[in-house]
Write a protein that holds these residues in place. Structure first.
Motif, PDB file in Angstrom:
ATOM      1  N   ILE A  63      39.154  39.972  21.519  1.00 16.67           N
ATOM      2  CA  ILE A  63      40.233  40.713  22.416  1.00 16.67           C
ATOM      3  C   ILE A  63      41.572  40.467  21.474  1.00 16.67           C
ATOM      4  O   ILE A  63      42.485  41.390  21.125  1.00 16.67           O
ATOM      5  CB  ILE A  63      40.732  40.112  23.698  1.00 16.67           C
ATOM      6  CG1 ILE A  63      39.583  40.201  24.446  1.00 16.67           C
ATOM      7  CG2 ILE A  63      41.933  40.633  24.205  1.00 16.67           C
ATOM      8  CD1 ILE A  63      39.368  39.412  25.888  1.00 16.67           C
ATOM      9  N   MET A  92      43.789  46.400  29.816  1.00 18.48           N
ATOM     10  CA  MET A  92      42.508  45.731  30.200  1.00 18.48           C
ATOM     11  C   MET A  92      42.175  46.149  31.743  1.00 18.48           C
ATOM     12  O   MET A  92      42.853  45.955  32.514  1.00 18.48           O
ATOM     13  CB  MET A  92      42.596  44.308  30.133  1.00 18.48           C
ATOM     14  CG  MET A  92      41.354  43.504  30.329  1.00 18.48           C
ATOM     15  SD  MET A  92      41.439  41.620  30.142  1.00 18.48           S
ATOM     16  CE  MET A  92      41.458  41.433  28.572  1.00 18.48           C
ATOM     17  N   THR A 128      44.517  36.850  28.431  1.00 23.61           N
ATOM     18  CA  THR A 128      45.233  38.133  28.370  1.00 23.61           C
ATOM     19  C   THR A 128      46.842  38.023  27.838  1.00 23.61           C
ATOM     20  O   THR A 128      46.686  38.473  26.482  1.00 23.61           O
ATOM     21  CB  THR A 128      45.489  38.576  29.912  1.00 23.61           C
ATOM     22  OG1 THR A 128      46.077  37.289  30.638  1.00 23.61           O
ATOM     23  CG2 THR A 128      44.129  38.996  30.664  1.00 23.61           C
ATOM     24  N   ALA A 179      34.528  37.206  33.816  1.00 23.51           N
ATOM     25  CA  ALA A 179      34.666  36.935  32.291  1.00 23.51           C
ATOM     26  C   ALA A 179      35.365  35.761  31.758  1.00 23.51           C
ATOM     27  O   ALA A 179      34.704  34.920  31.340  1.00 23.51           O
ATOM     28  CB  ALA A 179      35.462  38.162  31.733  1.00 23.51           C
ATOM     29  N   VAL A 223      30.670  40.562  27.601  1.00 24.09           N
ATOM     30  CA  VAL A 223      31.848  39.957  27.896  1.00 24.09           C
ATOM     31  C   VAL A 223      32.525  39.828  26.403  1.00 24.09           C
ATOM     32  O   VAL A 223      32.079  39.538  25.620  1.00 24.09           O
ATOM     33  CB  VAL A 223      32.035  38.682  28.408  1.00 24.09           C
ATOM     34  CG1 VAL A 223      33.191  37.754  28.214  1.00 24.09           C
ATOM     35  CG2 VAL A 223      31.455  38.713  29.773  1.00 24.09           C
ATOM     36  N   TYR A 224      33.922  40.074  26.049  1.00 20.41           N
ATOM     37  CA  TYR A 224      34.391  40.028  24.673  1.00 20.41           C
ATOM     38  C   TYR A 224      35.006  38.800  24.689  1.00 20.41           C
ATOM     39  O   TYR A 224      35.326  38.032  25.667  1.00 20.41           O
ATOM     40  CB  TYR A 224      35.714  40.973  24.803  1.00 20.41           C
ATOM     41  CG  TYR A 224      35.739  42.310  24.839  1.00 20.41           C
ATOM     42  CD1 TYR A 224      36.019  43.278  23.640  1.00 20.41           C
ATOM     43  CD2 TYR A 224      35.715  43.203  25.849  1.00 20.41           C
ATOM     44  CE1 TYR A 224      35.974  44.329  23.539  1.00 20.41           C
ATOM     45  CE2 TYR A 224      35.673  44.647  25.983  1.00 20.41           C
ATOM     46  CZ  TYR A 224      35.759  45.159  24.778  1.00 20.41           C
ATOM     47  OH  TYR A 224      35.807  46.614  24.482  1.00 20.41           O
ATOM     48  N   GLN A 267      36.893  44.082  30.850  1.00 19.44           N
ATOM     49  CA  GLN A 267      36.542  42.803  30.594  1.00 19.44           C
ATOM     50  C   GLN A 267      36.407  42.130  31.907  1.00 19.44           C
ATOM     51  O   GLN A 267      37.167  42.177  32.818  1.00 19.44           O
ATOM     52  CB  GLN A 267      37.717  41.846  29.775  1.00 19.44           C
ATOM     53  CG  GLN A 267      37.512  40.185  29.935  1.00 19.44           C
ATOM     54  CD  GLN A 267      36.594  40.266  28.620  1.00 19.44           C
ATOM     55  OE1 GLN A 267      35.425  40.905  28.586  1.00 19.44           O
ATOM     56  NE2 GLN A 267      36.661  38.962  28.229  1.00 19.44           N
ATOM     57  N   THR A 268      35.092  41.874  32.367  1.00 16.69           N
ATOM     58  CA  THR A 268      33.889  42.279  31.884  1.00 16.69           C
ATOM     59  C   THR A 268      33.588  43.771  31.622  1.00 16.69           C
ATOM     60  O   THR A 268      34.135  44.471  32.465  1.00 16.69           O
ATOM     61  CB  THR A 268      32.920  41.680  32.894  1.00 16.69           C
ATOM     62  OG1 THR A 268      33.335  40.590  33.189  1.00 16.69           O
ATOM     63  CG2 THR A 268      31.536  41.713  32.282  1.00 16.69           C
ATOM     64  N   THR A 269      32.927  44.070  30.540  1.00 19.20           N
ATOM     65  CA  THR A 269      32.523  45.609  30.491  1.00 19.20           C
ATOM     66  C   THR A 269      31.540  46.129  31.498  1.00 19.20           C
ATOM     67  O   THR A 269      30.906  45.143  32.324  1.00 19.20           O
ATOM     68  CB  THR A 269      31.810  45.705  29.045  1.00 19.20           C
ATOM     69  OG1 THR A 269      30.371  45.331  29.008  1.00 19.20           O
ATOM     70  CG2 THR A 269      32.533  44.999  27.971  1.00 19.20           C
ATOM     71  N   GLY A 285      40.414  44.814  34.485  1.00 18.22           N
ATOM     72  CA  GLY A 285      39.852  43.746  35.009  1.00 18.22           C
ATOM     73  C   GLY A 285      39.084  43.608  36.139  1.00 18.22           C
ATOM     74  O   GLY A 285      39.410  42.775  37.039  1.00 18.22           O
ATOM     75  N   LYS A 340      31.569  47.776  24.201  1.00 20.65           N
ATOM     76  CA  LYS A 340      32.754  46.933  23.807  1.00 20.65           C
ATOM     77  C   LYS A 340      33.233  47.603  22.611  1.00 20.65           C
ATOM     78  O   LYS A 340      32.661  48.092  21.744  1.00 20.65           O
ATOM     79  CB  LYS A 340      32.310  45.598  23.336  1.00 20.65           C
ATOM     80  CG  LYS A 340      32.025  44.532  24.237  1.00 20.65           C
ATOM     81  CD  LYS A 340      31.135  43.424  23.976  1.00 20.65           C
ATOM     82  CE  LYS A 340      31.808  42.390  23.133  1.00 20.65           C
ATOM     83  NZ  LYS A 340      31.072  41.172  22.817  1.00 20.65           N
ATOM     84  N   ILE A 400      37.163  40.563  35.891  1.00 23.75           N
ATOM     85  CA  ILE A 400      38.014  39.674  35.038  1.00 23.75           C
ATOM     86  C   ILE A 400      37.608  38.223  35.317  1.00 23.75           C
ATOM     87  O   ILE A 400      37.370  37.305  34.398  1.00 23.75           O
ATOM     88  CB  ILE A 400      39.470  39.762  35.138  1.00 23.75           C
ATOM     89  CG1 ILE A 400      39.950  39.140  33.817  1.00 23.75           C
ATOM     90  CG2 ILE A 400      40.300  39.712  36.491  1.00 23.75           C
ATOM     91  CD1 ILE A 400      41.516  39.222  33.592  1.00 23.75           C
TER      92      ILE A 400
END
Lengths: 345, 345, 345, 345
Positions: B155, B171, B191, B179, B149-150, B142-144, B173, B114, B176
């Motif tokens: 974010i 991003m 987002t 996340a 997860v941020y 996001q997800t890394t 994703g 992150k 995503i």
């Protein structure tokens, strides 16, 4: 949902049922991604059966991707690629070949979309002269974008000529099945045996959903291609779903059945129209496309009933493409409507 | 055909049945190619419902394609893109971002995949200095790639920071949905509402067959993207088959169901292993991935029974990814086998 | 016209009188352009005398051009280049290497700007894995951007290590003369004899007006370079004016005289300052650069009197470069002013 | 050293003495590198005097560099550039425009190297169609590569036409001085006042040693150019030596004197040969070039005595370029030798 039928593009048709079934069938369990699964290996095997054991195949998403990968594999950025001025790589790929390869595209005007040694000659100079982009690839389309088909002899002579000059021969085979059906030959007889170095093998225009392949008939050129495919963004993760399509496509020569049908429908359209007053057929009908000039007044109304594109606005020349799913009914209705419109011009 | 199951990648799973059904369902008749059909328009509509009316969406083939298009849209070749050193765009795309955009990729070491404003700061200098590639994009996953997860707050702070510097926030994703399932929020809340400029929206890792989307939340950046998509070789002809997948994917929040399931399976795996001697969990389990260090001796034997990858060979760190089709049975068998192997170390 | 002297860069100095005279001397009559003249052939001969008969030389405009040509000659776009995070190719060329070659640049943190086999190791993985940019070149700077110099033994070990991995060794020799002067060796002993594959040979920072050269010590890599040079925009038309400079530069080892002088001036500066309170010398002074930390308050006032750059704003670290035309007087005045400022901190 | 004179290229001549003197004169002391010195600022001032206050100038190394920077500034990679098929950017730059910009080059056959709105028209279609590279720049050469000169009215009409289409007009002015001398006008009258957007301003072919300039007459297009120049490897460090040349070049209109002389020599050559049997002049002689067809048998022997190039081998067409240092004696000897050879055919 819309259901207007037409002759705009063989891309407007859907997926052949046998291909769809094959995709559903492989949707079981886990398999390794990115082509390291048994389905993908089996599909690669079929390519070798169709193109010779030496062939190296790389499955990709689409035709522009296949062409761009082939060109990158054959060139460095200071090279030039020679093609017909109607070639898909020049006209329909938004400059992707130049962007990805850095190469110059040199075009030749042709009457029928077909290159010859004589036509290529004008670009074969400046070798060794550093100010001049160095010609390295001749790219032909089989079937051409004008619906014409190179004979085996024409390809052979081109390949020999191109190789004598130290260049490579690339074939854009987005409609290779239509050509093989037209010439009643195998894929191998039209490529490997004639000296084609690399082929962009298309399936989407002939009943597949997505997926094409770059086939290196000259496998000495394939060493780096897996990296080029990935970097070009053309490596699919769930590869089994491309592989399954190709397996169905090759199985029982489904490709030939589909292509033959499309060719016959184009031929039927041609036969129905060739003597119709007001319709001037402008190219030989050798595969699944028909090119014709029409009175300007009928084009728009005809388009309202059926999908198709104007090929050359200045000439009022239109293009009609038949597909694996074109029906006699489609042709009949279309011809009727066209005649009706012509009667009122 | 092979049926070994495993945790190698969410790409090793197949296609969710509802998505496959949707693909079969649209396989009727002729529709205009390249996204100008009613299915594609309907899919675009769903994206707007999920991301806001201002969103502009471009459906593409895969994640690398989506990322590369996003970066090209946000940059000129003299720009730089800042990302975590574990980012997919840096580690897993064979240099595609550099090749397509010409940009420099500047990386930051992170403990958990992150970025933070503090971590980015080191690369924020040299603005206006022509010798220095000009930072223009911060790209987060996001997800890394580390399964973390941020938070929405993280974010938001990043977006504000990035915009204050005159940069854009991209991003990636690919995961995503995992996340959004993890944070129990909508796509829009993660987002559009936080200031993300462009999103690479992934579906393939969560039950689709192929197809991702570049979503411009900041639609002022989308003007040229249709040309970029085509030139990048990411424009599909029979677009309805990507559209159909997205329609099924959004319908009834299938994406969330799939992602929640995968997340829960990862959580289950984590719970089963966290207190097992010899297993050291190395990252927070916030989505569908579990990272762990194991005794070297057990890794190979375990891989013989189940697909999975070693993440860091020096550390004997492995990665286990759960998928929408991972079963309790999969977890149970896997844990049993691992314990068995550990007992013999 | 301004005449403030300083230590900002060896590029701020002018042209050595012998070099200027040589340029004036060749300004007679007509000669073939683009390097096909007798002057250029004579200059190429001198390169062979200095680097071995096998060497192939391509004269270019500047160092960024030389580096970018070298990298293109050694790579395909899916490759990666490994360098120190302080390397000119990473920090000072506005992303030109990525743009021109498409390659990924992988950096390594170093204490002194010098790579070692151990430091490189972290990037040597993923070979054959198509998702990973394939490492192909290790690029070192001799003299480094930190003013340090690789020993002959260090280069030899690096070259052996790099070749064992199947990679090439590139040397950015923007200040190679300062290194050769420092090590009291020939160019050949520092490159050809140690296994360096390609060298960017610099002259501009050591008394030339413009013009550098890409020297292929491994001449098997040089086949396509003339096209790469032209396409990179680095082919000069009136080449005799670069050739004349190199002829003067090599004549009587003018390069060594200039470099030795610059090195001695840096050494003098170092001797004068190393024990001064408030001045912390941060790198070994092995060539013509001195790096030091200063109290922040003195930096600006000192810059008002003498050109020089802050190297690291966070650390208050500055860089002072001596040049072929730096005088004892320059050093004396500079040290005096610095001491004066330090006295008031 | 060789001293054979000839008509091969205006690049075969040396440097005008006043320009050489100016270079020697600025070789004093230290000045800031990369164009931040007083000489460079003074040169930029002169460009503004010659092209209008709004003009933004970027000095570079050579013509290919200038063209490539101009094209990058005006385009994105999905654009196309339209030029005559004889244009330097198409024929003589080894594909540099495609490589650097990614753009497609679209060529037009012309009788005399000059574009017209009518000739351009054929490439002005497909706007908004993503499959088609989007035309964005029309590039003309003034003087053309065929030695002809656009009238002011012709440029004005082209500029208006091009702008109406939403495109930009680029002028490759490698020989702009010869055109301005031919038309007896100022630079400004031939560019700024007619609507040219960007100019590649050449000096090397008219008495300079190295150095050209990209001049943005439409300065709204210049914002990013300093980064593009650096990344393209066209930023010189010791910029004062380019600046000094331009200062001498503009001073007292040295450029016009040199160009007028070259033009007159070409005119003299033309007058001497136009009625000679066996010599067919193929282009209007409007600047410093003469194109002619000769009996094949005389070409080689003539080349043994004087440098010049065959332009078209199929047509036995040759090109003779006069330079600022061409003498009456050169012409006299050349004509005599040619007549002698013709007498023996």
């Amino acid at each position: 949902m819309e259901f207007k039928r037409g002759f705009a593009s063989d891309n407007n048709s859907g997926v052949h049922p046998q291909i769809m079934e094959a995709m559903v069938a492989v949707n079981q369990g886990h398999v390794t991604a990115y082509g390291e699964d048994a389905h993908s290996k089996a599909a690669e095997r079929l390519f070798k059966e169709n193109f010779g054991e030496q062939a190296e195949v790389f499955m990709v998403y689409n035709g522009t991707g296949a062409n761009v990968i082939a060109i990158q594999a054959l060139t460095r950025s200071f090279n030039a690629v020679i093609c017909a001025e109607t070639a898909h790589i020049h006209v329909d790929e938004c400059g992707a070949p130049e962007k990805h390869s850095g190469c110059k595209i040199l075009t030749v005007a042709t009457p029928d979309g077909k290159l010859t040694p004589q036509l290529i000659q004008m670009h074969l100079h400046g070798f060794g002269f550093e100010h001049h982009a160095q010609p390295k690839v001749v790219s032909i389309s089989q079937t051409t974008e004008m619906g014409t088909v190179y004979s085996l002899e024409e390809i052979k002579r081109l390949a020999e000529f191109v190789h004598r000059q130290g260049l490579f021969l690339h074939m854009d085979g987005a409609r290779i099945s239509n050509a093989a059906a037209s010439l009643n030959c195998s894929f191998k007889a039209m490529t490997t045996e004639l000296g084609v170095d690399v082929l962009s093998f298309g399936g989407t225009k002939n009943g597949m959903m997505f997926g094409e392949a770059v086939v290196f008939l000259n496998s000495s050129l394939a060493a780096d291609v897996k990296y080029i495919r990935k970097q070009t963004t053309q490596l699919h993760s769930k590869m089994r779903f491309i592989a399954a399509q190709f397996m169905a496509y090759f199985s029982g020569e489904l490709w030939r059945k589909n292509a033959l049908h499309a060719n016959r429908m184009a031929q039927l359209l041609y036969q129905e129209l060739k003597d119709v007053k007001g319709v001037e057929i402008t190219q030989k009908v050798e595969a699944n496309g028909v090119f014709a000039r029409l009175p300007q007044a009928v084009i728009k109304p005809l388009q309202e009933a059926f999908f198709f594109y104007v090929w050359d606005e200045h000439l009022n020349e239109v293009r009609w493409m038949a597909s694996f799913d074109t029906t006699h009914e489609d042709i009949k209705k279309f011809v009727a409507r066209l005649k009706e419109l012509l009667a009122h011009v």
